[in-house]
Write an enzyme that holds these catalytic residues in place. Structure first.
Site, mmCIF file in Angstrom:
data_model
loop_
_atom_site.group_PDB
_atom_site.id
_atom_site.type_symbol
_atom_site.label_atom_id
_atom_site.label_comp_id
_atom_site.label_asym_id
_atom_site.label_seq_id
_atom_site.Cartn_x
_atom_site.Cartn_y
_atom_site.Cartn_z
ATOM 1 N N ASP A 450 1.359 29.405 62.799
ATOM 2 C CA ASP A 450 1.959 27.820 62.686
ATOM 3 C C ASP A 450 3.279 27.699 63.095
ATOM 4 O O ASP A 450 4.385 28.484 62.972
ATOM 5 C CB ASP A 450 1.765 27.566 60.899
ATOM 6 C CG ASP A 450 1.557 26.158 60.689
ATOM 7 O OD1 ASP A 450 1.732 25.359 61.875
ATOM 8 O OD2 ASP A 450 1.019 25.706 59.636
ATOM 9 N N ASP A 515 -4.151 18.395 61.908
ATOM 10 C CA ASP A 515 -4.266 18.452 60.404
ATOM 11 C C ASP A 515 -5.199 17.295 59.939
ATOM 12 O O ASP A 515 -5.465 17.304 58.704
ATOM 13 C CB ASP A 515 -3.018 18.212 59.934
ATOM 14 C CG ASP A 515 -2.236 19.665 59.738
ATOM 15 O OD1 ASP A 515 -2.644 20.623 60.038
ATOM 16 O OD2 ASP A 515 -1.050 19.758 59.287
HETATM 17 C C1 DGJ Z 1 0.421 22.691 58.626
HETATM 18 C C2 DGJ Z 1 -1.010 23.222 59.223
HETATM 19 O O1 DGJ Z 1 -1.367 22.372 60.219
HETATM 20 C C3 DGJ Z 1 -1.810 23.415 58.103
HETATM 21 O O2 DGJ Z 1 -3.105 23.579 58.763
HETATM 22 C C4 DGJ Z 1 -1.447 24.324 57.192
HETATM 23 O O3 DGJ Z 1 -1.391 25.593 57.638
HETATM 24 C C5 DGJ Z 1 0.006 23.927 56.637
HETATM 25 N N1 DGJ Z 1 0.953 23.892 57.942
HETATM 26 C C6 DGJ Z 1 0.540 25.052 55.794
HETATM 27 O O4 DGJ Z 1 1.924 24.841 55.619
#
Ligand code: DGJ
Length: 697
Positions: A450, A515
């Site tokens: 990430d 997300d």
């Molecule tokens: C952002 C990501 O897009 C989410 O899926 C998740 O992993 C969060 N970060 C965790 O902090």
């Protein structure tokens, strides 16, 4: 590849041709980008003069020049702009040779030297008999110090047409990769990112057409950039109507400062022409990405479970084991533990950078959880955000100088975090070291990588950071980890789809597109994503209702059907799924596994767009042409009207059978009437698995 006469080169892909010729002052000109042509036609195309009616009032190369500099008789945005120590900016490139690589006959190099200074420029073109993409990049070799203000990978020049239209993908957090098509105005349309990563704001991809192309018809000229740092695409409509798109890394000047004796190579830009409309262009991109970009494009991705929406930062060994048990019972194959397993990371305030398991939550380390996941028949995956650090962390306390910062100025935090300066060798070595240890010491099959914030205070590193250094070092670390841990698969994520591009896909196995897991919004996000990227790379979770972001309460079956159009994952809190919901989930996961090869390796046909229809539909045809998976969903549908059947004109002839009901249909019936799934209520949905059971005699 051929050179029918000196100074004219014809690059051929299975379904297209690209003709280049040397014009006045040796500049390389685009003579043709489109349908296949023979050598005679290529030579004739290379002789087409600039519109004489405009005489000497206009540049004779603008809109046709493959790599314009910023001086001389040209007024377009330059693809290459240099500044020398003496302040000089003028360059004049003298053609040396056009070389075809003996070992790689699809690779053409046009070699130039600068008229008065010790500099060389090489323009690279590469085609293959296996796909329709033309790869282009440039290489600058200098013996003197020079600032590279701009060095694009390519300037793409589609032929003169009336009414060019530009297709692009734009977005933001939670609303990634939304497709927009609009008339191209006179002037310059700039897409790009100045957010360190590729960014959800725009994706480095464009599609141009003359305003008449449809999903199934018409010519489309499309280009992308294989790069995960800052970037820019300038699409220009010139005074005489010509269109040229400069595609390259870096957003602001300069993109590099070179000392003498160095070479600067741009990332690749990929171009593709199709005369089968937007759908055929996407299918050609998907073939290329699966066959030539993804490290294991031929592999089937497992059904994963991800704990983020279920447990957030409140995770521990017990609740992860409980989720894993439920996930395994449903048929999940990979269990991914998300953020919150390390250091003092019990919220987004602290712990980022301290990559040892939180000793309260995992008193015996990760071993017991990984073992349990294995016993349940699943592989184990883990979330990391290696490039970032919370100021409240042991890492930051020990190395406050490791972050990007502008000394003497207040800094900015986003999500309470800062970004590590990956350009420092000690930072890069530390980052690689702990990841390598994590993968060596634990049976980890999958890493979700990430990156949740851009650099806002780049300090003295600004120029290089915002052009290339951060992304290049990221690539090097990923490449090394992949080499040393070949069984590990990686997912790229940046607060959703902030790092989705052909560069990262060459070193990751799938990407998290957004997300936003609301199935209704996902129809749009996935349609945008599919313009360039295949379902094989698109992670799609089924999450809880109401959706955390939109509040929508969509039926479970509908949420599944939307996610089943990609790499299916489950992201809901299974502790709260009722026995009925779990039974439905198990049934649909089993069903997904039956159609998975069709979805992940098949050819996508977008039948009705969610942007234009309240009954969106899409289908995948298997690589063999013997099976299809048809997705029909009602989104915003009103009055209980029966939804129109989805017509399937792309099915090979013969008799097709619904694999579940046994109903048989002639292909011609499905082409003209379509497949009626009996949908009429809003958020009704169906996924139909068809098999060809007989061919015409
Ligand atoms: C952002 C990501 O897009 C989410 O899926 C998740 O992993 C969060 N970060 C965790 O902090």
């Amino acid at each position: 590849m051929s050179e029918p006469v000196p100074g004219v080169w014809v690059l051929r892909t299975p379904r297209s041709a690209y003709v280049l010729s040397l014009g006045g002052e040796d500049v390389p000109l685009a003579a043709h980008w489109g349908a296949p042509v023979d050598d005679d036609a290529a030579v004739a195309l290379a002789k087409v003069p600039f519109d004489a009616a405009r005489g000497s009032w206009e540049s004779h190369v603008d809109g046709r020049e493959e790599y314009p500099s910023d001086t001389g008789m040209r007024f377009v945005e330059p693809a290459l702009a240099l500044r020398f120590r003496d302040g000089g900016r003028t360059v004049r490139w003298v053609f040396g040779a056009g070389e075809v690589d003996g070992a790689d006959p699809g690779h053409l190099r046009l070699r130039y030297t600068e008229l008065t200074r010790p500099l060389r420029l090489v323009l690279h073109y590469r085609v293959s008999a296996a796909h329709d993409v033309i790869e282009r990049w440039a290489e600058l070799q200098t013996d003197v110090p020079v600032e590279v203000l701009r060095a694009d990978s390519a300037a793409w020049c589609p032929p003169p047409r009336e009414g060019y239209r530009l297709g692009s993908l734009h977005g933001r957090w939670g609303a990634d990769s939304r497709l927009e098509r609009s008339a191209l105005p006179d002037g310059v349309v700039r897409l790009g990112s100045r957010r360190t990563t590729t960014s959800p704001m725009h994706n480095p991809w464009i599609a141009l057409d003359d305003g008449t192309a449809t999903e199934t018809t018409g010519e489309v000229w499309t280009a992308a950039l294989a790069w995960s740092g800052t970037w820019r695409i300038d699409v220009q409509r010139l005074p005489a109507g010509r269109v040229v798109a400069n595609v390259g890394a870096g957003h602001e000047e300069p993109v590099a400062s070179l000392s003498g004796g160095t070479t600067y190579a741009t990332p690749r830009s990929c171009g593709l022409w199709s005369d089968g409309g937007f759908g055929a262009a996407s299918r050609a991109w998907h073939d290329y990405v699966r066959g030539h970009v993804l490290p294991h494009g031929d592999e089937l991705r497992p059904v994963l479970y991800n704990s983020w929406e279920a447990t957030g930062f409140l995770l521990d060994e017990a609740n992860q084991m409980a989720l894993a048990e439920r996930a395994a019972a449903l048929g999940c194959e990979l269990f991914v533990m998300d953020d919150g397993w390390f250091g003092a990371r019990v919220s987004d305030n602290a712990g980022l950078g301290d990559w040892l398991p939180n000793s309260t939550r995992f008193p015996n380390g990760l071993g017991p959880l990984i073992k349990r996941v294995g016993e349940l028949g699943m592989r184990f995956g883990i979330w990391v955000e290696p490039e970032a650090v919370n100021p409240d962390s042991d890492l930051y306390r020990a190395h406050p100088d490791w972050v990007y910062a502008s000394p003497g100025y207040p800094r900015h935090e986003m999500r309470n975090q800062l970004v590590l300066d990956l350009g420092r060798p000690d930072v890069a070595a530390w980052l690689h070291g702990w990841l390598d240890t994590l993968l060596t010491d634990n049976d980890i099959a999958f890493v979700k990588w990430d990156m949740n914030r851009p650099v806002t205070d780049p300090g003295p590193q600004r120029d290089l950071l915002w052009s290339s250094r951060h992304a290049l070092n990221l690539y090097a670390i990923l490449d090394r980890l992949r080499r040393d841990h070949p069984h590990v698969r990686f997912e790229s994520c940046a607060s959703g789809g902030g790092r989705v591009d052909l560069g990262i896909l060459a070193r990751t196995d799938q990407v998290w597109p957004s997300d936003n897991t609301d199935a209704s919004d996902r129809l749009h996000i996935q349609e945008g994503f599919s313009q360039l990227y295949p379902a094989r790379a698109m992670t799609a979770w089924v999450t809880d209702a109401p959706n955390f972001l939109t509040g929508n309460r969509l039926p479970l079956r509908y949420r599944f059907h939307v996610a089943m159009a990609g790499v299916l994952g489950i992201g809901g809190d299974l502790a709260h799924w009722s026995p009925e919901e779990q039974a439905t989930a198990a049934e649909l996961i089993a069903r997904y596994k039956r159609i998975r090869p069709i979805v992940q390796h098949g050819a996508l046909h977008r039948l009705r767009s969610p942007r234009e229809s309240d009954a969106p539909a899409l289908a995948y045809l298997s690589a063999s042409g013997e099976e299809a998976a048809v997705f029909q969903l009602l989104d915003g549908h009103r009055y209980g009207e029966p939804a129109p059947p989805a017509r399937l004109p792309f099915l090979p002839p013969g008799t097709w059978q619904d694999a579940d009901t046994g109903t048989r249909y002639p292909a011609a019936f499905l082409a003209v009437h379509g497949l009626d799934a009996g949908l009429y209520r809003n958020h009704d949905s169906a996924v139909t698995h068809l098999r060809r059971v007989s061919r015409p005699a």
